[in-house]
Design an enzyme around this catalytic site. Structure first.
Site, PDB file in Angstrom:
ATOM      1  N   MET A  18       0.862  -1.185   0.000  1.00 47.98           N
ATOM      2  CA  MET A  18       0.000   0.000   0.000  1.00 47.98           C
ATOM      3  C   MET A  18       0.893   1.227   0.000  1.00 47.98           C
ATOM      4  O   MET A  18       1.788   1.361   0.849  1.00 47.98           O
ATOM      5  CB  MET A  18      -0.929  -0.008   1.213  1.00 47.98           C
ATOM      6  CG  MET A  18      -1.982  -1.105   1.169  1.00 47.98           C
ATOM      7  SD  MET A  18      -3.043  -1.151   2.643  1.00 47.98           S
ATOM      8  CE  MET A  18      -1.968  -2.027   3.810  1.00 47.98           C
ATOM      9  N   CYS A 102      -4.004  -2.021 -10.002  1.00 48.42           N
ATOM     10  CA  CYS A 102      -4.238  -0.657  -9.527  1.00 48.42           C
ATOM     11  C   CYS A 102      -5.386   0.006 -10.279  1.00 48.42           C
ATOM     12  O   CYS A 102      -5.409   0.001 -11.510  1.00 48.42           O
ATOM     13  CB  CYS A 102      -2.966   0.167  -9.688  1.00 48.42           C
ATOM     14  SG  CYS A 102      -3.132   1.848  -9.043  1.00 48.42           S
ATOM     15  N   GLY A 229      -4.948  -6.247   2.880  1.00 49.31           N
ATOM     16  CA  GLY A 229      -4.587  -4.851   2.694  1.00 49.31           C
ATOM     17  C   GLY A 229      -5.193  -3.979   3.763  1.00 49.31           C
ATOM     18  O   GLY A 229      -4.708  -3.890   4.887  1.00 49.31           O
TER      19      GLY A 229
END
Length: 373
Positions: A18, A102, A229
């Site tokens: 991240m 992404c 995440g």
């Protein structure tokens, strides 16, 4: 246990890279909590090959980080191959992950991230160059992707086949499309479909907020492991719970505010060790709201912690928190970090969707692209 080519990970859990979060200090903090694979912030292949200083500054590893894992972004097969070789030869990495997930417009606008798998030929070229560069060093290459650009342009099954044919050691699937970004619910059925579709290990990503979610995902989908995440933001101890869960132990950490404060102090201390006290404290500020989510700490306390500029100032503020306040159970299982809204339209290069087999050879990649996926 998770096997990625020659690399064995004791617990099948991967910390998702991240941007601005998973630096060396945070990876060390999470690793102190439990076993797993902890991936460096995403770096760009072009930035690495051209010697961009910002890119080099991101490639910092903790002294106890024995298994170095890096996520690489790129749209040019030659640059990606060269970058993979540099990571193996000069940085001693043990694992390279390629980002094809992404959803950020400035990345998809150039055909990168989650947009790239639409170009099957280009995806194959990039993966083949990366695998060819890493193979002499016995370093496994994996890739992370999403379901597709949107529900009408799904790419994940083709991407899995191409990953397998290119020699990738595994593929991670975030069960959302680029158009969804981080909104809505992750589609675990897509992860299960990919597991059925390929022979290489599949890692599931999306909506793992508690250790029980990870076990449920593996059971429902047949995934070989999970990628975590946003669920660990302000909760590094989630990796302790995950390690225990995969060992079959009944452990769920519900720290008091005093224990959370101790974790905050450790996090800030590690940041200062790696970056110096002034920058380390500035970096720590973004984590305050995640650590205190659901606790009764007032607005003035939160504002002060969000302006902290030294460890001494942090210590004074943390001392004013009620150490016995219980963890807010209402926060368990709830989303953390960015969510946002689905996008009406994904920003893509002109004519991108016209040809799924094209090479995308006109793409240009920024040397300083640092957005995570």
């Amino acid at each position: 246990m998770l096997t990625l080519g020659p690399l064995t990970v004791d617990v099948p859990v991967v910390l998702a890279p991240m941007a601005g979060i998973t630096n060396a200090a945070y990876r060390r903090l999470c690793a102190e909590q439990g076993a797993g694979l902890y991936v460096c912030e995403m770096i760009t292949s072009r930035g690495l090959v051209e010697g961009d200083q910002h890119t080099k500054d991101m490639l910092v590893f903790d002294e106890l980080e024995t298994v170095r894992s890096v996520q690489l972004y790129g749209t040019d097969p030659v640059y990606v191959g060269k970058a993979a070789e540099i990571l193996c030869a000069e940085y001693g990495v043990a694992h390279i992950d390629l980002n094809f997930g992404c959803p950020v417009p400035k990345v998809t606008r150039k055909g990168g991230g989650g947009a790239l798998p639409w170009k099957r030929g280009l995806l194959g070229e990039i993966l083949e160059h990366a695998v060819a560069a890493a193979t002499p060093y016995d370093v496994p290459v994996t890739m992370k992707t999403r379901k597709g650009i949107d529900d009408d342009h799904l790419t994940y099954l083709d991407a899995g086949r191409i990953a397998q044919e290119s020699g990738c050691a595994a593929i991670a699937l975030h069960g959302r499309t680029v158009a969804q970004a981080y909104s809505g619910e992750a589609d675990w059925d897509a992860i299960a479909a990919l597991v059925e579709h390929v022979d290489i290990p599949v890692l599931g990503n999306g909506d793992i907020w508690e250790a029980a979610d990870a076990l449920r995902m593996v059971e429902q989908t047949g995934a070989a492991g999970v990628v975590v995440g946003r669920g660990c933001l302000g909760r590094p101890w989630l990796f302790r719970d995950l390690a225990a869960a995969f060992r079959g132990e009944e452990v769920a950490t519900l720290p008091t505010l005093g224990e959370v404060a101790a974790m905050m102090r450790r996090h800030a201390e590690l940041l200062c060790q790696h970056m110096g006290e002034e920058r380390g404290c500035k970096e720590f500020r973004k984590h305050v709201s995640w650590y205190l989510k659901g606790f009764a700490a007032g607005g003035e306390m939160r504002r002060s912690l969000g302006l902290v500029d030294s460890l001494a100032a942090l210590d004074a503020l943390l001392a004013d928190l009620d150490p016995d306040e219980p963890f807010p159970a209402s926060e368990l299982g709830s989303p953390r970090g960015r969510q946002g809204s689905p996008r009406a339209r994904v920003v893509l290069p002109e004519g991108w969707l016209d040809d799924a087999d094209g090479s995308g050879s006109h793409l240009q990649e920024d040397a300083d692209e640092t957005t995570g996926g």
